[in-house]
Design an enzyme around this catalytic site. Structure first.
Site, short mmCIF file in Angstrom:
data_model
loop_
_atom_site.label_atom_id
_atom_site.label_comp_id
_atom_site.label_asym_id
_atom_site.label_seq_id
_atom_site.Cartn_x
_atom_site.Cartn_y
_atom_site.Cartn_z
CG HIS A 243 102.33 144.28 95.65
ND1 HIS A 243 101.98 144.81 94.42
CD2 HIS A 243 103.68 144.08 95.59
CE1 HIS A 243 103.05 144.92 93.67
NE2 HIS A 243 104.09 144.49 94.34
O1 RIB Z 1 102.92 140.40 92.84
C1 RIB Z 1 102.95 140.85 94.16
C2 RIB Z 1 102.67 139.74 95.12
O2 RIB Z 1 103.66 138.72 94.97
C3 RIB Z 1 102.73 140.17 96.59
O3 RIB Z 1 101.85 139.39 97.36
C4 RIB Z 1 104.14 139.87 96.96
O4 RIB Z 1 104.29 139.61 98.36
C5 RIB Z 1 104.39 138.61 96.19
O5 RIB Z 1 103.86 137.52 96.94
#
Ligand code: RIB
Ligand code: CA
Length: 313
Positions: A243
């Site tokens: 992500h």
């Molecule tokens: O949903 C994904 C996000 O939530 C990313 O930033 C991961 O690190 C968590 O913080």
């Protein structure tokens, strides 16, 4: 070389946050002014520790790290040890940081920096719950007009949620904060699950990091081996979605991504939908577009960039 882009990363490390920080530190196009830690994946003491662990792994103990908000603006903190492990950086065994935490609160650092730097010259990169950013905007409304742009990881629309059936974790943890940011008027680029679920840490991609044979490559390999298991078990995916580094990759090479300027509202009262990012992708309302919502990504191009840059550390 064109002028380096000044950025501040607001983060809750998290293995994928760590990859975003490493990518930023490996990229001379970017000038990382500081890192502000927020409670999210794990509690604040751990996110503030983990941010320093990553800086020292990259050989950058000079990067100032600040601790920020330890809980959402109005709600109880929800953490994600089930994804990231108890430490938040499970998968690699790294030493406790020697570099100190900065004494100032992250929100004070954000306010002072944005008031000092030329208006529009600083990009904020929030990759955790938006508590620090929203608290900054609430305490010092004059800051909003001075922000260059916000490039955030959060939200989901076509991809739906990862922590509830309708909400993505960063937004769900602090929906009131997300609502303040989305309504702020700042120029916002969103990297939602719609994009990040397309950049999966497949085995060949993890092996490319292992083959680097460097301390950073070894740590990254351990993190990704650990991080992928949640999504593989949950979705039957062929790897974990990386992500957070998508935000930095977009800054470095926006052509890797595609999307649309649309209106995005945050549900803060839904019985089943709290934390949902309601993106008007098809323009069926008269709500004002307030974010570049990215859905498309060149996954191979993303991993080529990420691997090449990580190899430099
Ligand atoms: O949903 C994904 C996000 O939530 C990313 O930033 C991961 O690190 C968590 O913080
Ligand atoms: Ca994160």
């Amino acid at each position: 070389m064109p002028e380096r882009r000044k950025i501040i990363i607001d983060t809750d490390p998290g293995q994928d946050d760590a990859m975003a920080i490493l990518l930023a530190l490996a990229s001379p196009e970017l000038d990382l002014l500081g890192i502000t830690a927020v409670a999210g994946n794990v509690p604040l003491p751990l996110t503030a520790r983990n941010a320093r662990v990553v800086c020292e792994l990259a050989g950058r103990p000079d990067v100032p790290v600040f601790a920020g908000c330890d809980a959402p603006m109005q709600r109880k903190l929800l953490t994600a040890e089930h994804v990231h492990g108890k430490s938040g950086l499970d998968g690699a065994d790294l030493p406790e940081p020697a570099m100190p935490l900065q004494p100032a609160h992250a929100v004070d650092f954000l306010i002072e920096t944005l008031r000092r730097e030329p208006a529009g010259s600083v990009t904020l990169v929030p990759i955790g719950p938006l508590t620090n950013i929203a608290t900054t905007f609430t305490r010092a409304p004059d800051i909003v007009a001075r922000v260059g742009q916000i490039v955030l990881m959060g939200g989901a629309y076509f991809e739906v949620g990862n922590i509830t059936p309708t909400a993505e974790f960063n937004i769900y943890v602090d929906p009131e904060a997300a609502d303040i940011v989305m309504k702020s008027g700042a120029q916002i680029t969103m990297l939602p699950l719609d994009a990040t679920h397309k950049v999966l840490t497949t085995r060949p991609r993890i092996e490319a990091f292992r083959r680097l044979g460097t301390p950073v490559g070894t740590a990254v390999t351990g993190w990704l081996d650990f991080f992928e298991r949640f999504d593989v078990e949950k979705y039957g995916a062929e790897g974990g979605p990386l992500h957070d580094p998508c935000t930095i990759a977009w800054l470095l090479d926006p052509q890797l991504f595609s999307g649309r300027q649309v209106n995005v509202e945050i549900e803060t009262e839904g019985r089943f939908t709290t934390g949902m990012t309601v993106a008007d992708w098809w323009g069926v309302t008269d709500r004002t577009p307030n974010a570049l919502f990215l859905r498309g990504v060149d996954a191979d191009g993303f991993f080529a960039l990420l691997t090449e840059r990580i190899a430099r550390l």
